[in-house]
Scaffold this motif. Structure first.
Motif, mmCIF file in Angstrom:
data_model
loop_
_atom_site.group_PDB
_atom_site.id
_atom_site.type_symbol
_atom_site.label_atom_id
_atom_site.label_comp_id
_atom_site.label_asym_id
_atom_site.label_seq_id
_atom_site.Cartn_x
_atom_site.Cartn_y
_atom_site.Cartn_z
ATOM 1 N N VAL A 1 0.973 -1.134 0.426
ATOM 2 C CA VAL A 1 0.152 -0.097 -0.270
ATOM 3 C C VAL A 1 0.591 1.138 0.305
ATOM 4 O O VAL A 1 0.688 2.198 -0.909
ATOM 5 N N THR A 2 2.099 1.049 0.859
ATOM 6 C CA THR A 2 2.954 2.323 0.816
ATOM 7 C C THR A 2 3.702 2.744 -0.438
ATOM 8 O O THR A 2 4.238 3.809 -0.716
ATOM 9 N N ALA A 3 3.929 1.773 -1.442
ATOM 10 C CA ALA A 3 3.522 1.513 -2.452
ATOM 11 C C ALA A 3 3.430 2.436 -3.571
ATOM 12 O O ALA A 3 3.677 3.756 -4.961
ATOM 13 N N GLN A 4 2.537 2.521 -3.662
ATOM 14 C CA GLN A 4 0.777 2.956 -4.117
ATOM 15 C C GLN A 4 0.726 4.480 -3.594
ATOM 16 O O GLN A 4 0.881 5.255 -4.502
ATOM 17 N N PHE A 5 0.546 4.848 -2.684
ATOM 18 C CA PHE A 5 0.638 5.811 -1.824
ATOM 19 C C PHE A 5 1.839 6.777 -2.478
ATOM 20 O O PHE A 5 1.875 7.861 -2.587
ATOM 21 N N ARG A 6 2.696 6.019 -2.540
ATOM 22 C CA ARG A 6 4.599 7.306 -2.931
ATOM 23 C C ARG A 6 3.808 7.087 -4.581
ATOM 24 O O ARG A 6 4.916 7.845 -4.409
ATOM 25 N N LEU A 7 3.607 6.513 -5.139
ATOM 26 C CA LEU A 7 3.265 7.194 -6.366
ATOM 27 C C LEU A 7 2.291 8.359 -6.617
ATOM 28 O O LEU A 7 1.879 8.785 -8.081
ATOM 29 N N MET A 8 1.388 7.863 -5.664
ATOM 30 C CA MET A 8 0.220 8.596 -5.867
ATOM 31 C C MET A 8 0.547 10.022 -5.624
ATOM 32 O O MET A 8 -0.454 11.455 -6.155
ATOM 33 N N ILE A 9 1.154 10.486 -4.293
ATOM 34 C CA ILE A 9 1.302 11.481 -3.560
ATOM 35 C C ILE A 9 2.066 12.195 -5.054
ATOM 36 O O ILE A 9 1.307 14.177 -4.860
ATOM 37 N N PRO A 10 2.589 12.108 -5.496
ATOM 38 C CA PRO A 10 3.503 13.506 -6.550
ATOM 39 C C PRO A 10 2.080 13.620 -7.763
ATOM 40 O O PRO A 10 1.529 15.270 -7.786
ATOM 41 N N ARG A 11 1.885 13.279 -7.982
ATOM 42 C CA ARG A 11 -0.138 13.398 -8.788
ATOM 43 C C ARG A 11 -0.771 14.382 -8.208
ATOM 44 O O ARG A 11 -1.304 15.153 -8.681
ATOM 45 N N ILE A 12 -0.734 13.822 -6.730
ATOM 46 C CA ILE A 12 -2.029 15.368 -5.939
ATOM 47 C C ILE A 12 -1.185 16.230 -5.920
ATOM 48 O O ILE A 12 -1.203 17.443 -6.486
ATOM 49 N N CYS A 13 0.201 16.097 -5.298
ATOM 50 C CA CYS A 13 1.256 17.771 -5.569
ATOM 51 C C CYS A 13 1.486 18.480 -7.235
ATOM 52 O O CYS A 13 1.151 19.603 -7.192
ATOM 53 N N ASN A 14 0.575 17.429 -8.010
ATOM 54 C CA ASN A 14 0.482 18.379 -8.911
ATOM 55 C C ASN A 14 -0.425 19.139 -9.382
ATOM 56 O O ASN A 14 -0.767 19.971 -10.561
ATOM 57 N N LEU A 15 -1.093 18.812 -8.676
ATOM 58 C CA LEU A 15 -2.525 19.628 -9.354
ATOM 59 C C LEU A 15 -2.036 20.331 -8.557
ATOM 60 O O LEU A 15 -1.401 21.288 -7.754
ATOM 61 N N PRO A 16 -4.116 22.303 -9.287
ATOM 62 C CA PRO A 16 -3.707 23.224 -8.796
ATOM 63 C C PRO A 16 -3.536 23.219 -6.734
ATOM 64 O O PRO A 16 -4.011 22.412 -6.193
ATOM 65 N N ASP A 17 -3.260 24.219 -7.051
ATOM 66 C CA ASP A 17 -2.728 24.413 -4.810
ATOM 67 C C ASP A 17 -5.015 24.730 -4.316
ATOM 68 O O ASP A 17 -4.949 24.326 -2.963
ATOM 69 N N THR A 18 -4.856 25.264 -4.722
ATOM 70 C CA THR A 18 -6.812 24.939 -4.247
ATOM 71 C C THR A 18 -6.978 23.840 -4.358
ATOM 72 O O THR A 18 -8.828 23.274 -3.075
ATOM 73 N N VAL A 19 -6.456 22.711 -4.658
ATOM 74 C CA VAL A 19 -6.570 20.967 -3.764
ATOM 75 C C VAL A 19 -6.120 21.224 -2.891
ATOM 76 O O VAL A 19 -4.772 20.263 -2.819
ATOM 77 N N ASN A 20 -6.280 21.422 -1.513
ATOM 78 C CA ASN A 20 -5.638 21.382 -0.245
ATOM 79 C C ASN A 20 -6.658 20.529 0.404
ATOM 80 O O ASN A 20 -6.497 19.996 1.965
ATOM 81 N N THR A 21 -8.091 19.874 0.183
ATOM 82 C CA THR A 21 -9.097 18.871 0.920
ATOM 83 C C THR A 21 -9.058 17.527 0.191
ATOM 84 O O THR A 21 -9.350 17.486 -0.302
ATOM 85 N N LEU A 22 -8.206 16.636 1.228
ATOM 86 C CA LEU A 22 -8.180 15.267 0.839
ATOM 87 C C LEU A 22 -9.410 14.046 1.516
ATOM 88 O O LEU A 22 -9.418 14.800 2.927
#
Length: 526
Positions: free
Chosen positions: A303-324
């Motif tokens: 699971v951690t490996a999947q999150f490790r790949l996911m979080i850069p994708r989240i960070c690449n979204l606009p700064d307005t995406v701040n609630t997960l």
């Protein structure tokens, strides 16, 4: 010289041959009888060995797959952690039976042989909460009756032996000595909880679910008799999501939310959170939800490996995406938060539902990430500070009563931590069962009501007859579900590791119900 043959000789030879055959047949029958006796003895020995195995734990408790499963009156402890509180339950039960007064039995059914510190601590809190409700019922309820005998039912890890234990409870409901009148507990929304509930309620056994939040595990307007005689005392996932959305509208962080979800099938909790969070965010979420896939409720591999790949994708979204919004189990939420802290790109608020209540005691959570602008917030089923809020959702006296009970029994059962809601909810579940049983007894004029009378009384516990629970007002609607139950919104306290910060109260319908539990007609007047 050969003797002449007698005319009777052939008959004698025939009789002789027949005697030999009958003798041989008799020997064969005797052998078969002997073999039958040997087989019978062997079968009896096997039964004896099975019975010996069955009794290897305690009366009513058998060993299966390396753990003890079954039902105990407290005379057996399912784990060393439960030894102290189990002994206290046994003592209370002995006093109930010795009193000569009428009594009934209430069962607490939860997996009690969990592995890991978090699981064991969770179970201990829940059993302590159940005992405190039993003690209050027998000693601090104005001599109301019948008295309450509490038993502990362990279906095993992942409820693997639920069928055997469920059948035990059904037998106890029919037994004139046990007089089981309610089963409480049910602390996880996953298979086979639905099967257990269906089997118990189909047999006419009343059920009071504890921290069971999946929307599809309960009665609804579409399926009003899916689980006849069952009530749920906590807000389900849909109500929690609505309450969280309402809380956000009152000034919490805005922006564009993003849904993170576990795609593992057959998990009621995850699936209903996905559906409900998705519906709540439909008008504001600009981006497609991001998924991960776990292999089990507590399995962390991969699971951690999947999150490790996911979080850069989240960070690449606009700064307005701040609630997960996180639709997943607490161990995976912990992995997500830890990884979010390893790759900090901007502040985030991570929001989840009440299953996250074990996160506060998770020793593997990296609390340092909270100093990096990460807020972890979730809807709690209860909190000891909730009724000091400006607009309380319950009677403050109910919480004070539980606090006094917990403090008064600390020497007997250990210190009961109320902050993460586990003890509070099980206390309220048992207390609700007690109130239903006693209301049925008073209405029916019998010291010991029938199971049918108890199951029928739930529908009367609203519209002026709600329960003042430590978790807030418990107002049951016609389907046995808690109506507009208060939700405590909490967050991990960055300044106090392993402690929570109470952020405020929220309600599924946006505003609190009246203390009289009046439930308006959703369709309006005709």
């Amino acid at each position: 010289m050969t003797s002449p043959t007698s005319p009777h000789e052939p008959r004698r030879n025939l009789r002789r041959r027949l005697r030999h055959r009958w003798f041989a047949l008799g020997r064969g029958v005797q052998t078969l009888v002997t073999l039958g006796l040997v087989l019978a003895v062997a079968l009896l020995a096997l039964v004896a060995v099975d019975r010996l195995t069955d009794d290897s734990c305690a009366e009513g408790v058998v060993e299966r797959d390396g753990e003890c499963v079954g039902v105990t009156d407290g005379s057996f402890a399912f784990s060393p952690d439960l030894a102290q509180v189990s002994a206290r339950i046994e003592r209370e039960n002995d006093e109930v039976r010795a009193s000569g007064e009428e009594y009934v039995t209430v069962a607490l059914m939860i997996p009690m042989t969990l592995t890991g510190d978090i699981g064991r601590e969770q179970i201990l809190k829940e059993v302590r909460g159940a005992y405190l409700a039993q003690h209050r019922a027998n000693h601090d309820d104005n001599d109301a009756g019948p008295l309450i005998r509490l038993v502990l039912a362990n279906p095993g890890r992942s409820s693997g032996h639920w069928q055997r234990v469920t059948d035990q409870l059904i037998d106890m409901a029919a037994d004139g000595t046990d007089r089981l009148r309610a089963v409480t507990g049910f602390n996880i929304s996953q298979h086979p909880t639905g099967d257990i509930l269906a089997r118990l309620t189909a047999a006419g056994v009343p059920v009071v679910a504890g921290p069971l939040t999946a929307d599809d595990l309960g009665n609804t307007a579409e399926s009003p008799d899916a689980y006849p005689g069952m009530v749920k005392i906590v807000p389900d996932n849909g109500d929690q999501a609505a309450a969280l959305a309402s809380f956000h509208e009152d000034g919490e962080a805005g922006g564009s939310p993003l849904l993170i979800y576990d795609a593992r099938p057959s998990d009621h909790y995850n699936l209903t959170l996905y559906d409900i969070f998705g519906a709540e965010l439909a008008g504001t979420a600009e981006y497609e939800p991001m998924k991960f896939t776990s292999s089990g409720v507590t399995d962390t591999e991969g699971v951690t490996a999947q999150f490790r790949l996911m979080i850069p994708r989240i960070c690449n979204l606009p700064d307005t995406v701040n609630t997960l919004y996180f639709a997943g189990r607490p161990v995976h939420l912990r992995q997500f938060v830890n990884e979010l802290g390893e790759q900090p790109c901007r502040p985030f608020t991570v929001i989840s539902a009440s299953g996250a209540s074990t996160l506060v005691t998770d020793t593997e959570l990296n609390w340092d990430v909270l100093s990096k602008g990460i807020t972890v917030r979730y809807s709690a089923l209860a909190h000891p500070d909730a009724w000091s809020a400006p607009t309380p959702g319950g009677d403050p006296e109910a919480m004070e009563t539980l606090k006094a009970l917990a403090a008064g029994h600390a020497a007997d059962i250990g210190k009961t931590d109320l902050e993460d809601s586990r003890a509070i909810v099980m206390y309220d579940a048992v207390w609700t069962a007690v109130q239903g049983i006693r209301l049925a007894a008073a209405a029916g004029g019998a010291a010991v009501p029938s199971n049918a009378e108890v199951a029928a009384v739930w529908a009367q516990m609203s519209q002026g007859y709600g329960i003042s629970g430590a978790s807030g007002w418990i107002c049951l609607n016609n389907y046995g579900n808690a109506h507009n139950k208060a939700v405590s919104v909490v967050s991990l306290d960055p300044g106090r590791p392993h402690r929570l910060r109470f952020d405020g109260l929220a309600w599924p319908q946006g505003t609190p119900p009246g203390a009289d539990c009046t439930i308006p007609n959703p369709a309006g007047p005709s």
